[in-house]
Scaffold this motif. Structure first.
Motif, short mmCIF file in Angstrom:
data_model
loop_
_atom_site.label_atom_id
_atom_site.label_comp_id
_atom_site.label_asym_id
_atom_site.label_seq_id
_atom_site.Cartn_x
_atom_site.Cartn_y
_atom_site.Cartn_z
N SER A 8 0.79 -1.14 -0.09
CA SER A 8 0.01 -0.02 0.20
C SER A 8 0.83 1.21 0.16
O SER A 8 1.88 1.45 0.72
CB SER A 8 -0.89 -0.12 1.24
N LYS A 10 0.90 5.19 0.55
CA LYS A 10 0.10 6.32 1.27
C LYS A 10 0.94 7.60 1.46
O LYS A 10 2.19 7.51 1.71
CB LYS A 10 -0.72 5.80 2.45
N ALA A 16 -4.76 5.93 0.77
CA ALA A 16 -3.83 4.90 0.21
C ALA A 16 -4.02 4.11 -0.87
O ALA A 16 -5.35 4.29 -1.42
CB ALA A 16 -3.74 3.68 1.22
N GLY A 18 -3.63 1.04 -3.34
CA GLY A 18 -3.37 -0.04 -3.30
C GLY A 18 -3.85 -1.14 -4.70
O GLY A 18 -3.73 -0.39 -5.74
N TYR A 89 4.50 0.40 -8.94
CA TYR A 89 3.82 -0.50 -7.97
C TYR A 89 4.11 -2.11 -8.20
O TYR A 89 4.41 -2.41 -7.21
CB TYR A 89 2.43 -0.19 -8.11
#
Length: 267
Positions: A8, A10, A16, A18, A89
């Protein structure tokens, strides 16, 4: 009970980001609009917009850009920030998966498992590695033709064995990475007659990021995606494939490789 490690991203007092928000962003890029991407992820337009606004606030700049209407229609495309957020990510998710697998070996018994959706990232010599979603699969029992949508205006056919079909768990609706070596992609200034096993993907000549001396040309196929291919000769490159002109990428379905981007839930 299995404890899953989940990535996650943030910031202070900000929502956040995800896995689900990243998948929403990928769906919008693939379908070319916020409404279509939201529908694909089972969200309302309002919920999708709020998620995008939260991501833009977290990263300090928009992740999507609005494309004006015209011959190819309007919609939304990823900005450079949006593409980099998705890539970052997946890289972090892959690193987390490796770390938790190591943790499971060295600290057994605590029940922490790798993310079930961890990215499988690989380096490849294929210049073209594009995210897409399988639309249809036709098979004669030995060979399967897998049709994958890359953007609202671009689909690619791949021919794979049924063994590969089963080993990878390929099915309609599954996300995959489509890989084609740029040397196997021929650019044409007009479409070729379709025949079995041939791809002919339409697009527009994109600005060339690697300079005028490259032997390859990038074709904008929508949703912020590009196909690289060869114009055949330097003369063709200079006179037939000027920036903004329509063009077609032609390649064999047998030359397309499909890879799994992440492990999905079977549930």
């Amino acid at each position: 009970m299995t404890i899953e490690a989940v990535l996650s991203l943030k910031g202070d007092a900000l929502p956040a980001v995800g896995r689900e928000r990243i998948r929403l962003l990928e769906a919008i890029a693939r379908h070319g609009s916020i409404s279509a991407g939201a529908k694909a992820r089972g969200l309302t337009y309002r919920a999708a917009w709020q998620a995008l606004d939260g991501m833009a606030s977290l990263f300090g700049r928009p992740l999507l850009a609005t494309r004006a209407g015209g011959a190819r229609g309007g919609g939304s495309v990823l900005t450079d920030t949006g593409r980099n957020v998705i890539l970052a990510y997946h890289w972090l998710d892959a690193e987390l998966a490796q770390l938790t697998r190591r943790l499971g070996r060295e600290c057994p018994g605590i029940g922490i498992a790798a993310p079930r959706h961890a990215a499988m990232l690989v380096k490849t010599s294929a210049r073209n590695a594009l995210p897409g979603r399988i639309v249809t699969i036709d098979t004669d029992g030995f060979v399967a033709e897998v049709v994958t949508e890359l953007s609202p205006t671009a689909q690619v056919r791949a021919r794979v064995t049924t063994d590969s079909l089963h080993d990878l768990g390929l099915r309609a609706g599954r996300d995959v990475i489509v890989m084609i070596k740029a040397t196997l992609v021929a650019l044409r200034s007009c479409p070729e007659p379709l025949r079995a096993g041939l791809n002919c993907v339409a697009g527009t000549i994109a600005p060339q990021a690697h300079g005028a001396n490259t032997a390859q040309i990038r074709l904008d196929i929508g949703a912020g995606l590009h196909l690289s291919g060869s114009p055949g000769t330097a003369a063709a490159r200079d006179h037939e494939f000027a920036e903004g002109h329509p063009a077609w990428a032609v390649f064999e379905a047998a030359h397309v490789i499909l890879a799994i981007d992440h492990v999905e839930d079977d549930a």
